[in-house]
Design a protein around this motif. Sequence first.
Motif: not given
Lengths: 562, 562
Positions: B191-192, B240, B244, B490
Amino acid sequence: MAPSHYVGLLALVAGCLLPSGVLALWPIPSTLETGMAALKVSPAFYFDVQVKGAPVDLYEAVAQAQYYLANDKLGRLVVGRGANDTTALASAKTLSKLTLSLTSWATAEPIAAEAVKPLGTRSEEYALTIPADGSAATLMANSTLGLYRGLTTFNQLFYYYGGVTYTLLAPIAITDTPAYPFRGLALDTARNYYPVSDIVRTLDAMSWVKINTFHWHITDSQSFPLEVAQYPGLAINGAYSPQEVYTASDVQYIVQYAAARGIDVMMEIDTPGHTSIIAATYPDYVACFDETPWAHYANEPPAGQLRFALPEVVNFTTSLLTGVAKNLPSSYFSTGGDELNTNCYANDYPTQLQLNSTGMTLNGALDTFTQVTHAALIAEGKTPVVWEEMVLNWNLTLANETIVMVWISSADAAAVAARGFRIIHAPSNYFYLDCGAGGWVGGYPAGNSWCDPFKTWSEAYTFNPLANLTQAQYGLVLGGEQLLWSEQSAPQNLDPIVWPRAASSAEIFWSGKQPTGAPLNVTEALPRLHDVRYRMVQRGLKPIPLQPHWCALRPDACDLTA
Amino acid sequence: MAPSHYVGLLALVAGCLLPSGVLALWPIPSTLETGMAALKVSPAFYFDVQVKGAPVDLYEAVAQAQYYLANDKLGRLVVGRGANDTTALASAKTLSKLTLSLTSWATAEPIAAEAVKPLGTRSEEYALTIPADGSAATLMANSTLGLYRGLTTFNQLFYYYGGVTYTLLAPIAITDTPAYPFRGLALDTARNYYPVSDIVRTLDAMSWVKINTFHWHITDSQSFPLEVAQYPGLAINGAYSPQEVYTASDVQYIVQYAAARGIDVMMEIDTPGHTSIIAATYPDYVACFDETPWAHYANEPPAGQLRFALPEVVNFTTSLLTGVAKNLPSSYFSTGGDELNTNCYANDYPTQLQLNSTGMTLNGALDTFTQVTHAALIAEGKTPVVWEEMVLNWNLTLANETIVMVWISSADAAAVAARGFRIIHAPSNYFYLDCGAGGWVGGYPAGNSWCDPFKTWSEAYTFNPLANLTQAQYGLVLGGEQLLWSEQSAPQNLDPIVWPRAASSAEIFWSGKQPTGAPLNVTEALPRLHDVRYRMVQRGLKPIPLQPHWCALRPDACDLTA
């Protein structure tokens, strides 16, 4: 410059016309016109300060703006982060300078001097225009403080991709002025201590969203981290350690740092409750010190409150408050006044002896205490600020100018307004940043936060400053603040618990809600708040993500109704 | 070495006899005897490794222990932080070395090899003795992994004041072994995204409280940050950004770093739900991709699930899972299986065509998909791990060895046990670290966290691993884990949202609750957990404070009943 009737237009703009994910100003300005042209910032871009007698702190602010412009390097929050903008940029004009100037009738004072003027006498408004043709942008204001606000806006306009800093929305014309004069953030530095570096980092972040008051709840029952010249023992015996003290020079540094960023420091020394630790130095001044069970005598351990009925305590408190307040440039000083526990005095021999010998009631003694301490502050040129209980729970004679912070519930604003006092909104049910983290007292695993649930940015954002007030009372609302009480906070979680949530009230009290405006809209606001958060990350802060990054890159795709 | 019938004694010790605020081991060992003598650590103190063929990672662990011993510099959590200990220290003996050795029948393998052995075949037990007379302390174990656990305990014994590192409780005798073999922490990196540095910092902290499994939920619908050799497009199109991505070497580094700290990495590639982003590379493999309204097709945006009924998707998934799993040393691999949304397939033409042409039901197709993918993992020597829905919501044929993670509610453990499967407790109502932060979907300001309220450390600490199980089922409980789902997390808030809370389950599953033991006690635990938190701060982590510092220095003074 920005007539208030434009604010209705603002709501329209904010709700309907802003290109999502492109222009991410926060707080949204009073009026805003944009075009559709790309415009690059020249590598030789400079700020041209055309201000006669410009103060040093304006030049410092310009240097900071230059730094952010060069170093934010924030990619647009869209898929590709700006990769698709290269075509538009190929034919874009280049912006070479922003000219700063004051209106002809203005004189240049330091930002720091403007920032601490009484509410209602500061000018934060500004006008910013950025042509699309590459000619100079202009920023004009009535004061250096207004110029500072305009620089903050200017920095929010630009994105970065592939070595180029740019906007896609030239020409841009903004006129802007806050809806409310008070926009604060409160921090409790007594339950747990924050080094000066954490406070100045927070002040920077506050300035980025145009928050203009740092409400510094500096002492409480658990620790007294403030060095006071007349009473050095308070910090020596009351701070958590010699390293965890705000010295006189620390306070001066923080106040100056804040003021140069348009922020007034409203300090609070909470009295007569929330003062237990004073007993470590002046045991005779504190009733029910560390009495058990603490829950009978106080809302939090340790128990202990000033014996306000004693003349020597009135004198001490007056000297303490004025001694601290007179060294601060702010016109405001909070004497607290919340959560006073009457059990603490019921069996307190010195208090009862005094009441019996004078024939005074506890309320009468508190009235005397408050009148004397407040009169002394007023004599020092300070406006007293108190928590709502001083008006709603006790029968006290307060000066008309007293400002009241509404915290127990937003619903209490109406009762305070009915008494004619000016209001700072600080409602726990919208603005307490610490709520929702569960109970922290020991031996109570089922304990939830007393002010559950967690106040999300969006819940805070729905706050209506004028709810339940009559039109005649609207003028009593000075603004509001979000607050961090630090029972479960310390430097380790300061940034993530405060940011970007504290930006919610910053926009509410800058951009609306005005009586004539449409409500601010959480759906419109979310992409802009993502932008605030990601820009904060670029500047080294540690704000939480509001959503998965996937959502941040796709405005509205994660809305409940999408 | 530490017979399990000692565990009853442990509870007695933990609840009644430990001097509050003095000895702060976490998790509390199986047996513990202490004296009342002060003992100083010599400036020349060293670890004497008497292990034949000692592996490199044991020497590295010793060097780390030496570093912590020298640099923790943690003052005792009492008023004065140890200033009152100087008298006792004046006459204290000096400890010059700790001798590490293995039991005579043991052979020295690397910690990293011991840490990834199947559950039930690892030996984490150790015996540690520290005489009061200054003679050598000894640490003995059956394995280097046991020695590692003992070093961790050793480091928790010492405090610092005025240049001296010391304990006040010599002599000390500890024998220790975990109550449950699986003690985990789950992190969602989809998700992050979290850089490798955040993960290794978290692994360090996990090792400090003897957590032995990193459950890495590495991919989800929002992003696919894992480089897979056979399918490079998954990360190229699904991460992302190129920065990442967990490259193959990143994964290898993390796995090795974990193993050297006694931690097995149990990776999860969640299927067939939570896979939307695979559509960015293989659009034909994903049903209802980005369909709206997303809430009809998925619990979170974006919608999209593998078309598990299609043979090519079964083949692809099998190849993907085994391709990733075979490069990992762990015996465990999670295939997920939660929150599968049937609406997604109701109008999905390829799925319906396949079901119609084969006469299969959706359940039947899922059974085939699961059997094929699991059989391939088993053939690679991996034990499949699934979320509870695979057992409770679908009628599937799972291998007996399959391990089931109970997450929806702790109450569901009984139903899983009734089916005879081994259990990992991961209940949202106790162990979800993300609960209580409010809803995060857009346009829904009233939205609370679906799993409100926030799970405090103390609420988590009341979890009973054996609740609602019959004695015959107790053996099915492998242990449990706390979990961070990262919709609102995060790197910026990783430390404070996880620590020290994740230590709660670490102690539950190391130290109890055994059938014969008294329940662990939050009142006894709190001072020790403060200690964990303050020691973490000394080591550079950013855990939240659990209470005002005033409370941390005064054990029990802030209990509700104090």
